[in-house]
Design a protein around this motif. Structure first.
Motif, PDB file in Angstrom:
ATOM      1  N   VAL A  19     -91.013 -67.984 -91.133  1.00 31.50           N
ATOM      2  CA  VAL A  19     -91.057 -69.455 -91.216  1.00 31.50           C
ATOM      3  C   VAL A  19     -89.825 -70.053 -90.543  1.00 31.50           C
ATOM      4  CG1 VAL A  19     -91.015 -71.433 -92.797  1.00 31.50           C
ATOM      5  CG2 VAL A  19     -92.531 -69.488 -93.265  1.00 31.50           C
ATOM      6  N   TRP A  20     -88.645 -69.488 -90.812  1.00 33.43           N
ATOM      7  CA  TRP A  20     -87.429 -69.958 -90.156  1.00 33.43           C
ATOM      8  C   TRP A  20     -87.556 -69.843 -88.638  1.00 33.43           C
ATOM      9  CZ3 TRP A  20     -84.644 -66.839 -86.882  1.00 33.43           C
ATOM     10  CH2 TRP A  20     -83.524 -67.447 -86.297  1.00 33.43           C
ATOM     11  N   ALA A  21     -88.056 -68.699 -88.165  1.00 35.11           N
ATOM     12  CA  ALA A  21     -88.173 -68.475 -86.719  1.00 35.11           C
ATOM     13  C   ALA A  21     -89.106 -69.494 -86.078  1.00 35.11           C
ATOM     14  CB  ALA A  21     -88.644 -67.042 -86.440  1.00 35.11           C
ATOM     15  N   ILE A  22     -90.231 -69.769 -86.724  1.00 39.53           N
ATOM     16  CA  ILE A  22     -91.172 -70.768 -86.184  1.00 39.53           C
ATOM     17  C   ILE A  22     -90.515 -72.146 -86.188  1.00 39.53           C
ATOM     18  CG2 ILE A  22     -93.356 -71.977 -86.567  1.00 39.53           C
ATOM     19  CD1 ILE A  22     -94.440 -69.260 -87.689  1.00 39.53           C
ATOM     20  N   ALA A  23     -89.898 -72.504 -87.315  1.00 36.19           N
ATOM     21  CA  ALA A  23     -89.257 -73.824 -87.434  1.00 36.19           C
ATOM     22  C   ALA A  23     -88.110 -73.984 -86.441  1.00 36.19           C
ATOM     23  CB  ALA A  23     -88.755 -74.035 -88.866  1.00 36.19           C
ATOM     24  N   SER A  24     -87.470 -72.888 -86.070  1.00 38.70           N
ATOM     25  CA  SER A  24     -86.341 -72.915 -85.138  1.00 38.70           C
ATOM     26  C   SER A  24     -86.765 -72.698 -83.687  1.00 38.70           C
ATOM     27  CB  SER A  24     -85.323 -71.836 -85.529  1.00 38.70           C
ATOM     28  OG  SER A  24     -84.872 -72.043 -86.837  1.00 38.70           O
ATOM     29  N   ASN A  25     -88.076 -72.649 -83.455  1.00 41.60           N
ATOM     30  CA  ASN A  25     -88.616 -72.411 -82.123  1.00 41.60           C
ATOM     31  C   ASN A  25     -88.155 -71.068 -81.539  1.00 41.60           C
ATOM     32  OD1 ASN A  25     -90.228 -72.985 -79.928  1.00 41.60           O
ATOM     33  ND2 ASN A  25     -88.671 -74.198 -78.880  1.00 41.60           N
ATOM     34  N   GLU A  26     -87.982 -70.102 -82.416  1.00 41.31           N
ATOM     35  CA  GLU A  26     -87.633 -68.733 -82.019  1.00 41.31           C
ATOM     36  C   GLU A  26     -88.902 -67.890 -82.094  1.00 41.31           C
ATOM     37  OE1 GLU A  26     -84.831 -67.712 -80.839  1.00 41.31           O
ATOM     38  OE2 GLU A  26     -83.562 -69.434 -81.281  1.00 41.31           O
ATOM     39  N   MET A  27     -89.849 -68.199 -81.200  1.00 38.94           N
ATOM     40  CA  MET A  27     -91.178 -67.599 -81.283  1.00 38.94           C
ATOM     41  C   MET A  27     -91.188 -66.102 -81.008  1.00 38.94           C
ATOM     42  SD  MET A  27     -92.912 -69.943 -82.468  1.00 38.94           S
ATOM     43  CE  MET A  27     -92.895 -71.709 -82.623  1.00 38.94           C
ATOM     44  N   GLU A  28     -90.259 -65.634 -80.175  1.00 43.58           N
ATOM     45  CA  GLU A  28     -90.185 -64.190 -79.943  1.00 43.58           C
ATOM     46  C   GLU A  28     -89.829 -63.473 -81.240  1.00 43.58           C
ATOM     47  OE1 GLU A  28     -88.357 -66.422 -78.209  1.00 43.58           O
ATOM     48  OE2 GLU A  28     -89.065 -66.301 -76.138  1.00 43.58           O
ATOM     49  N   ILE A  29     -88.881 -64.041 -81.991  1.00 49.15           N
ATOM     50  CA  ILE A  29     -88.493 -63.455 -83.281  1.00 49.15           C
ATOM     51  C   ILE A  29     -89.661 -63.556 -84.259  1.00 49.15           C
ATOM     52  CG2 ILE A  29     -86.959 -63.705 -85.290  1.00 49.15           C
ATOM     53  CD1 ILE A  29     -84.776 -64.654 -83.294  1.00 49.15           C
ATOM     54  N   ALA A  30     -90.317 -64.705 -84.310  1.00 52.43           N
ATOM     55  CA  ALA A  30     -91.457 -64.885 -85.216  1.00 52.43           C
ATOM     56  C   ALA A  30     -92.540 -63.855 -84.920  1.00 52.43           C
ATOM     57  CB  ALA A  30     -92.016 -66.304 -85.094  1.00 52.43           C
ATOM     58  N   PHE A  31     -92.845 -63.670 -83.646  1.00 55.47           N
ATOM     59  CA  PHE A  31     -93.870 -62.700 -83.272  1.00 55.47           C
ATOM     60  C   PHE A  31     -93.443 -61.284 -83.639  1.00 55.47           C
ATOM     61  CE2 PHE A  31     -95.815 -59.767 -80.159  1.00 55.47           C
ATOM     62  CZ  PHE A  31     -97.153 -59.962 -80.495  1.00 55.47           C
ATOM     63  N   ALA A  32     -92.199 -60.924 -83.341  1.00 55.92           N
ATOM     64  CA  ALA A  32     -91.700 -59.572 -83.643  1.00 55.92           C
ATOM     65  C   ALA A  32     -91.731 -59.297 -85.149  1.00 55.92           C
ATOM     66  CB  ALA A  32     -90.286 -59.392 -83.097  1.00 55.92           C
ATOM     67  N   VAL A  33     -91.294 -60.258 -85.940  1.00 57.40           N
ATOM     68  CA  VAL A  33     -91.290 -60.078 -87.399  1.00 57.40           C
ATOM     69  C   VAL A  33     -92.725 -60.010 -87.924  1.00 57.40           C
ATOM     70  CG1 VAL A  33     -90.572 -61.078 -89.615  1.00 57.40           C
ATOM     71  CG2 VAL A  33     -89.006 -61.116 -87.668  1.00 57.40           C
ATOM     72  N   PHE A  34     -93.626 -60.793 -87.327  1.00 59.02           N
ATOM     73  CA  PHE A  34     -95.040 -60.730 -87.710  1.00 59.02           C
ATOM     74  C   PHE A  34     -95.610 -59.340 -87.435  1.00 59.02           C
ATOM     75  CE2 PHE A  34     -99.611 -61.528 -86.913  1.00 59.02           C
ATOM     76  CZ  PHE A  34     -99.952 -62.065 -88.148  1.00 59.02           C
ATOM     77  N   VAL A  35     -95.273 -58.779 -86.287  1.00 61.27           N
ATOM     78  CA  VAL A  35     -95.730 -57.431 -85.944  1.00 61.27           C
ATOM     79  C   VAL A  35     -95.152 -56.415 -86.934  1.00 61.27           C
ATOM     80  CG1 VAL A  35     -95.580 -55.586 -84.212  1.00 61.27           C
ATOM     81  CG2 VAL A  35     -96.159 -57.923 -83.509  1.00 61.27           C
ATOM     82  N   ILE A  36     -93.869 -56.551 -87.261  1.00 62.63           N
ATOM     83  CA  ILE A  36     -93.241 -55.661 -88.247  1.00 62.63           C
ATOM     84  C   ILE A  36     -93.946 -55.781 -89.595  1.00 62.63           C
ATOM     85  CG2 ILE A  36     -91.128 -55.275 -89.605  1.00 62.63           C
ATOM     86  CD1 ILE A  36     -89.583 -56.103 -86.989  1.00 62.63           C
ATOM     87  N   ALA A  37     -94.251 -57.006 -90.004  1.00 61.94           N
ATOM     88  CA  ALA A  37     -94.958 -57.216 -91.273  1.00 61.94           C
ATOM     89  C   ALA A  37     -96.332 -56.549 -91.238  1.00 61.94           C
ATOM     90  CB  ALA A  37     -95.089 -58.711 -91.570  1.00 61.94           C
ATOM     91  N   GLY A  38     -97.023 -56.666 -90.116  1.00 59.68           N
ATOM     92  CA  GLY A  38     -98.332 -56.040 -89.981  1.00 59.68           C
ATOM     93  C   GLY A  38     -98.255 -54.523 -90.043  1.00 59.68           C
ATOM     94  N   ILE A  39     -97.268 -53.959 -89.378  1.00 58.99           N
ATOM     95  CA  ILE A  39     -97.080 -52.508 -89.412  1.00 58.99           C
ATOM     96  C   ILE A  39     -96.727 -52.064 -90.829  1.00 58.99           C
ATOM     97  CG2 ILE A  39     -95.593 -50.619 -88.607  1.00 58.99           C
ATOM     98  CD1 ILE A  39     -95.457 -52.162 -85.888  1.00 58.99           C
ATOM     99  N   SER A  40     -95.869 -52.833 -91.495  1.00 56.57           N
ATOM    100  CA  SER A  40     -95.486 -52.466 -92.869  1.00 56.57           C
ATOM    101  C   SER A  40     -96.696 -52.499 -93.806  1.00 56.57           C
ATOM    102  CB  SER A  40     -94.369 -53.380 -93.389  1.00 56.57           C
ATOM    103  OG  SER A  40     -94.874 -54.642 -93.781  1.00 56.57           O
ATOM    104  N   ASP A  41     -97.616 -53.423 -93.568  1.00 55.24           N
ATOM    105  CA  ASP A  41     -98.833 -53.495 -94.376  1.00 55.24           C
ATOM    106  C   ASP A  41     -99.659 -52.225 -94.189  1.00 55.24           C
ATOM    107  OD1 ASP A  41    -100.773 -54.547 -96.097  1.00 55.24           O
ATOM    108  OD2 ASP A  41    -101.770 -55.660 -94.501  1.00 55.24           O
ATOM    109  N   ALA A  42     -99.785 -51.780 -92.950  1.00 57.49           N
ATOM    110  CA  ALA A  42    -100.536 -50.550 -92.672  1.00 57.49           C
ATOM    111  C   ALA A  42     -99.828 -49.332 -93.271  1.00 57.49           C
ATOM    112  CB  ALA A  42    -100.713 -50.384 -91.164  1.00 57.49           C
TER     113      ALA A  42
END
Length: 181
Positions: A19-42
């Protein structure tokens, strides 16, 4: 506290980072953390099943982590203007209705069995895919028209279908004379 549960808790802690990354327009970080979250779920799901580490706590935490992640991302992307607000309202309202129905069933002493419907699993895949593609497009600057509208339409249809089927199941369950255990 099992390893899968620790991984799930870490995924929950990643939500404010995204949420911080999106709000801060740090979309590369938001995407990377989203991918990490997805991998952690698996990974936590694999460990729980493969090494018999499934727990009642994990069965509650995992869907909570998924909902927290998706709802937060959709709200943040909606506020940021990257997705239409109507899709945010639809996605968030579905989860609020489902959680509300579960709470009502518990309060009335008729707990609903927690078993996701196949359409709900497809809905989650569509919602995750849509969020991932939106974040990737923002992070890497690519246009994906008209696929964005197609995927958004799929999310809308599956979300409506999912909440409708859950409502039918919940109404049927609440109408029976049986009490919860």
């Amino acid at each position: 506290m099992s390893i899968p549960n620790v991984i799930t808790l870490i995924r929950i802690l990643l939500v404010p980072v995204i949420v911080w990354a999106i709000a801060s327009n740090e979309m590369e970080i938001a995407f990377a953390v989203f991918v990490i979250a997805g991998i952690s779920d698996a990974v936590d799901g694999f460990l729980a099943k493969r090494f018999n580490m499934a727990s009642e706590l994990g069965a509650m935490l995992d869907p909570l982590a998924d909902k927290a992640l998706l709802v937060s991302i959709y709200v943040a992307l909606g506020i940021w203007g990257a997705v239409p607000r109507w899709i945010v309202i639809l996605v968030v309202s579905r989860d609020i209705m489902i959680v509300g129905a579960v709470i009502v069933s518990w309060v009335l002493g008729k707990p609903v069995p927690m078993k996701p419907l196949m359409v709900s699993k497809l809905n989650t895949v569509a919602q995750v895919t849509f969020a991932a593609v939106v974040l990737a497009a923002l992070a890497f600057g690519f246009a994906w028209e008209p696929y964005d509208l197609i995927l958004m339409g799929i999310v809308a249809v599956l979300t409506l279908l999912s909440v409708s089927l859950y409502l039918v199941e919940w109404t049927r369950h609440m109408g029976t004379g049986e009490r919860g255990h």
